[in-house]
Motif scaffolding. Structure first.
Motif, PDB file in Angstrom:
ATOM      1  N   ALA A 128       0.831  -1.206   0.000  1.00 48.04           N
ATOM      2  CA  ALA A 128       0.000   0.000   0.000  1.00 48.04           C
ATOM      3  C   ALA A 128       0.866   1.255   0.000  1.00 48.04           C
ATOM      4  O   ALA A 128       0.574   2.232  -0.704  1.00 48.04           O
ATOM      5  CB  ALA A 128      -0.921   0.001   1.223  1.00 48.04           C
ATOM      6  N   LYS A 129       1.943   1.221   0.766  1.00 47.23           N
ATOM      7  CA  LYS A 129       2.844   2.375   0.806  1.00 47.23           C
ATOM      8  C   LYS A 129       3.441   2.641  -0.564  1.00 47.23           C
ATOM      9  O   LYS A 129       3.509   3.795  -1.012  1.00 47.23           O
ATOM     10  CB  LYS A 129       3.961   2.129   1.832  1.00 47.23           C
ATOM     11  N   GLN A 130       3.864   1.577  -1.231  1.00 52.92           N
ATOM     12  CA  GLN A 130       4.436   1.726  -2.572  1.00 52.92           C
ATOM     13  C   GLN A 130       3.408   2.273  -3.561  1.00 52.92           C
ATOM     14  O   GLN A 130       3.750   2.979  -4.511  1.00 52.92           O
ATOM     15  CB  GLN A 130       4.966   0.374  -3.059  1.00 52.92           C
ATOM     16  N   ALA A 131       2.128   1.969  -3.304  1.00 55.81           N
ATOM     17  CA  ALA A 131       1.058   2.461  -4.175  1.00 55.81           C
ATOM     18  C   ALA A 131       0.632   3.878  -3.811  1.00 55.81           C
ATOM     19  O   ALA A 131      -0.222   4.458  -4.488  1.00 55.81           O
ATOM     20  CB  ALA A 131      -0.146   1.527  -4.094  1.00 55.81           C
ATOM     21  N   GLY A 132       1.225   4.430  -2.763  1.00 53.14           N
ATOM     22  CA  GLY A 132       0.898   5.794  -2.358  1.00 53.14           C
ATOM     23  C   GLY A 132      -0.398   5.908  -1.579  1.00 53.14           C
ATOM     24  O   GLY A 132      -1.010   6.978  -1.526  1.00 53.14           O
ATOM     25  N   ILE A 133      -0.835   4.806  -0.948  1.00 50.47           N
ATOM     26  CA  ILE A 133      -2.078   4.817  -0.161  1.00 50.47           C
ATOM     27  C   ILE A 133      -1.731   4.698   1.321  1.00 50.47           C
ATOM     28  O   ILE A 133      -1.118   3.705   1.744  1.00 50.47           O
ATOM     29  CB  ILE A 133      -2.999   3.656  -0.574  1.00 50.47           C
ATOM     30  N   PRO A 134      -2.102   5.689   2.119  1.00 45.41           N
ATOM     31  CA  PRO A 134      -1.782   5.634   3.551  1.00 45.41           C
ATOM     32  C   PRO A 134      -2.556   4.535   4.262  1.00 45.41           C
ATOM     33  O   PRO A 134      -3.705   4.241   3.927  1.00 45.41           O
ATOM     34  CB  PRO A 134      -2.177   7.014   4.059  1.00 45.41           C
ATOM     35  N   VAL A 135      -1.905   3.936   5.251  1.00 46.16           N
ATOM     36  CA  VAL A 135      -2.485   2.855   6.049  1.00 46.16           C
ATOM     37  C   VAL A 135      -2.533   3.291   7.510  1.00 46.16           C
ATOM     38  O   VAL A 135      -1.596   3.922   8.013  1.00 46.16           O
ATOM     39  CB  VAL A 135      -1.662   1.559   5.917  1.00 46.16           C
ATOM     40  N   ALA A 136      -3.627   2.947   8.189  1.00 47.33           N
ATOM     41  CA  ALA A 136      -3.746   3.199   9.621  1.00 47.33           C
ATOM     42  C   ALA A 136      -4.308   1.956  10.291  1.00 47.33           C
ATOM     43  O   ALA A 136      -5.007   1.154   9.659  1.00 47.33           O
ATOM     44  CB  ALA A 136      -4.648   4.396   9.888  1.00 47.33           C
ATOM     45  N   ALA A 137      -3.994   1.758  11.568  1.00 45.33           N
ATOM     46  CA  ALA A 137      -4.476   0.598  12.320  1.00 45.33           C
ATOM     47  C   ALA A 137      -5.647   1.009  13.200  1.00 45.33           C
ATOM     48  O   ALA A 137      -5.672   2.111  13.752  1.00 45.33           O
ATOM     49  CB  ALA A 137      -3.362   0.013  13.176  1.00 45.33           C
ATOM     50  N   LEU A 138      -6.603   0.080  13.336  1.00 43.88           N
ATOM     51  CA  LEU A 138      -7.787   0.352  14.144  1.00 43.88           C
ATOM     52  C   LEU A 138      -8.013  -0.780  15.141  1.00 43.88           C
ATOM     53  O   LEU A 138      -8.182  -1.941  14.754  1.00 43.88           O
ATOM     54  CB  LEU A 138      -9.011   0.526  13.241  1.00 43.88           C
ATOM     55  N   ASP A 139      -7.976  -0.451  16.412  1.00 46.50           N
ATOM     56  CA  ASP A 139      -8.245  -1.333  17.547  1.00 46.50           C
ATOM     57  C   ASP A 139      -7.147  -2.353  17.823  1.00 46.50           C
ATOM     58  O   ASP A 139      -6.934  -2.724  18.974  1.00 46.50           O
ATOM     59  CB  ASP A 139      -9.585  -2.054  17.382  1.00 46.50           C
ATOM     60  N   ILE A 140      -6.466  -2.844  16.789  1.00 49.17           N
ATOM     61  CA  ILE A 140      -5.339  -3.766  16.965  1.00 49.17           C
ATOM     62  C   ILE A 140      -4.153  -3.196  16.193  1.00 49.17           C
ATOM     63  O   ILE A 140      -4.290  -2.845  15.016  1.00 49.17           O
ATOM     64  CB  ILE A 140      -5.681  -5.168  16.437  1.00 49.17           C
ATOM     65  N   PRO A 141      -2.979  -3.082  16.812  1.00 47.82           N
ATOM     66  CA  PRO A 141      -1.828  -2.464  16.123  1.00 47.82           C
ATOM     67  C   PRO A 141      -1.277  -3.333  14.997  1.00 47.82           C
ATOM     68  O   PRO A 141      -1.439  -4.552  14.986  1.00 47.82           O
ATOM     69  CB  PRO A 141      -0.784  -2.306  17.240  1.00 47.82           C
ATOM     70  N   ILE A 142      -0.620  -2.682  14.059  1.00 49.78           N
ATOM     71  CA  ILE A 142       0.188  -3.349  13.048  1.00 49.78           C
ATOM     72  C   ILE A 142       1.607  -3.443  13.593  1.00 49.78           C
ATOM     73  O   ILE A 142       2.096  -2.501  14.229  1.00 49.78           O
ATOM     74  CB  ILE A 142       0.166  -2.549  11.729  1.00 49.78           C
ATOM     75  N   ASP A 143       2.263  -4.565  13.386  1.00 50.03           N
ATOM     76  CA  ASP A 143       3.635  -4.719  13.871  1.00 50.03           C
ATOM     77  C   ASP A 143       4.497  -3.550  13.400  1.00 50.03           C
ATOM     78  O   ASP A 143       4.333  -3.050  12.275  1.00 50.03           O
ATOM     79  CB  ASP A 143       4.226  -6.041  13.374  1.00 50.03           C
ATOM     80  N   GLU A 144       5.414  -3.112  14.247  1.00 51.06           N
ATOM     81  CA  GLU A 144       6.211  -1.919  13.972  1.00 51.06           C
ATOM     82  C   GLU A 144       7.094  -2.060  12.726  1.00 51.06           C
ATOM     83  O   GLU A 144       7.560  -1.059  12.179  1.00 51.06           O
ATOM     84  CB  GLU A 144       7.085  -1.579  15.178  1.00 51.06           C
ATOM     85  N   SER A 145       7.294  -3.274  12.236  1.00 51.61           N
ATOM     86  CA  SER A 145       8.082  -3.460  11.020  1.00 51.61           C
ATOM     87  C   SER A 145       7.276  -3.117   9.765  1.00 51.61           C
ATOM     88  O   SER A 145       7.832  -3.032   8.671  1.00 51.61           O
ATOM     89  CB  SER A 145       8.580  -4.913  10.922  1.00 51.61           C
ATOM     90  N   GLY A 146       5.972  -2.930   9.918  1.00 55.57           N
ATOM     91  CA  GLY A 146       5.118  -2.605   8.784  1.00 55.57           C
ATOM     92  C   GLY A 146       4.953  -1.108   8.609  1.00 55.57           C
ATOM     93  O   GLY A 146       5.598  -0.300   9.281  1.00 55.57           O
TER      94      GLY A 146
END
Length: 344
Positions: A128-146
Motif C-alpha cells: 500500500a505504501k508503494q502504491a501511495g495509499i496511507p495505512v492506519a491501524a484500528l483497535d489492533i496495532p500493526i507490527d512496527e516493522s510494517g
C-alpha cells in the motif's frame, strides 16, 4: 579527560539519530506517504466528498463490538462526506491480505486495518505504501516493522494492568488460581491485555504482600468470540473443575460465553473480569453474575477514528497513537455507564 571527551563525542553523534527516531508522540501530516504537499497549519478541514476509506476488519462475527464499530465509523465518516468500504477477513490471514490488495487496486484514499495477525499483515502494508495509499491501524496495532501512519485504539496494556490490579485486590495473601481466555494468537492487543494483567496482578501482590502467588491454571485463544469462549471454557472446566478463583477474559463477549459454560456446570461465586464495556456485561455486573470490566467503547473508538482520518486526509498533523478513555467498571460505578437502550 579522555573518557569525558569520548562521552561528549558519542552524545553529539547520537543527536541526528534521536532526531529521526519514531516515538509515540510523533505526528504525521501528509495525506499520502510521499506527498510533497505542505502541512495544513490553518486547521481548516475540507469535505471528504468523493473520497473513499477502506476498512479491512479481522472478523465481524462472534462479537457485537465489531458491528457497532463498523456502523458508527461509517456514520462518523459520512458526516464529513467520506464513503466507507468494509471487507471482512472472517478470521483468515490470507483473506485479509487479499482484501487489502483489493482495496489497493480500487485506489481508495486511505486503508484502515484491524489485523487478525499483527505481523502477517506487514507485507501488504508495504504494498500500500508503494502504491501511495496511507495505512492506519484500528483497535489492533500493526507490527512496527510494517507501514502505519497512525493507530486508533484503547490503551490495551493499561486496561490489562488495571484488571490485574483489581483482580489481585479481591484476595488476601494466598495463591490465586486464574483461568485466562485470550483474543487472537497473533494480535499485539491480546498480548498487551494478557501480560498487562499479569504485571498488574503481580505488582499489587508485591506492594501488598512482598511476594507474588499468581497461578494461571488454563490459558487459550478464543478469538474474542462468545461461542469460541463457551467451548473453550467447557474444556477448561474438564481440566480444572471448580478449582480456580478468577476468570479473566480479554473481552466481554468471551467472558459471557465462558460464564454460560460455568452456569451450565453449576459453578458460581468466581471473580469474572472482562474488557470492553458491553451493556450485556454491565447488566451482569448489576445482577452479580460477573465482577468488572475495563472500558473500551466501540462508539468512542469509531468517533476518534473518524475524526483522526478526517484530519489526516486534510493534511493536519495527527498523533501516532490516538487513545479512547480507560476506566475500571464494577458495581460501584456501573450505573455511570450502563444504558439499556445503548446499541452496545
Amino acid at each position: 579527560m579522555k573518557k569525558t571527551l569520548a562521552i561528549l563525542l558519542a552524545c553529539i553523534l547520537l543527536i541526528p539519530m534521536l532526531a529521526t527516531a519514531c516515538t509515540p508522540a510523533e505526528t504525521h501530516s501528509n495525506a499520502q506517504p510521499d506527498a510533497a504537499s505542505e502541512e495544513n497549519t490553518t486547521g481548516e478541514l475540507k469535505s471528504g466528498e468523493g473520497k473513499v476509506v477502506g476498512f479491512s476488519i479481522a472478523q465481524l462475527s462472534g462479537n457485537p463490538f465489531w458491528q457497532v464499530l463498523c456502523d458508527e465509523l461509517e456514520a462518523g465518516l459520512a458526516k464529513n462526506g467520506y464513503k466507507l468500504v468494509v471487507v471482512d477477513a472472517t478470521g483468515d490471514v490470507a483473506k485479509q491480505t487479499a482484501d487489502v490488495e483489493d482495496l489497493i487496486s480500487q485506489g481508495v484514499n486511505l486503508i484502515l486495518i484491524n489485523p487478525f495477525d499483527s505481523s502477517s499483515i506487514v507485507p501488504v502494508t508495504m504494498t500500500a505504501k508503494q502504491a501511495g495509499i496511507p495505512v492506519a491501524a484500528l483497535d489492533i496495532p500493526i507490527d512496527e516493522s510494517g507501514y502505519c501512519e497512525f493507530t486508533c485504539i484503547c490503551d490495551n496494556e493499561e486496561l490489562g494492568y488495571n484488571m490485574g490490579w483489581y483482580g489481585a485486590s479481591k484476595f488476601p495473601e494466598q495463591e490465586v488460581r486464574v483461568i485466562m481466555l485470550s483474543g487472537y494468537a497473533g494480535g499485539i492487543d491480546s498480548y498487551q491485555r494478557r501480560f498487562g494483567f499479569i504485571e498488574g496482578f503481580s505488582n499489587y501482590q508485591l506492594q501488598t504482600f512482598s511476594r507474588t502467588s499468581l497461578k494461571i491454571v488454563f490459558q487459550g485463544f478464543a478469538n474474542y468470540a462468545f461461542d469460541d469462549a463457551n467451548k473453550m471454557m467447557e474444556d477448561a472446566l474438564i481440566r480444572v473443575g471448580n478449582d480456580f478463583d478468577i476468570l479473566y477474559c480479554e473481552n466481554d463477549a468471551m467472558a459471557l460465553g465462558a460464564v454460560k459454560a460455568m452456569t451450565e456446570a453449576g459453578i458460581t461465586g468466581k471473580v469474572v473480569l472482562g474488557i470492553d464495556g458491553w451493556k450485556e456485561f454491565y447488566a451482569g455486573i448489576k445482577a452479580g453474575t460477573v465482577t468488572a470490566t475495563g472500558l473500551n467503547s466501540p462508539i468512542e473508538l469509531a468517533a476518534v477514528t473518524a475524526e483522526t482520518v478526517h484530519k489526516f486526509l486534510n493534511g493536519v498533523a495527527v498523533d501516532d497513537w490516538n487513545y479512547t478513555t480507560p476506566d475500571v467498571v464494577d458495581i460501584k460505578n456501573v450505573d455511570k455507564y450502563y444504558d439499556p437502550n445503548s446499541i452496545y
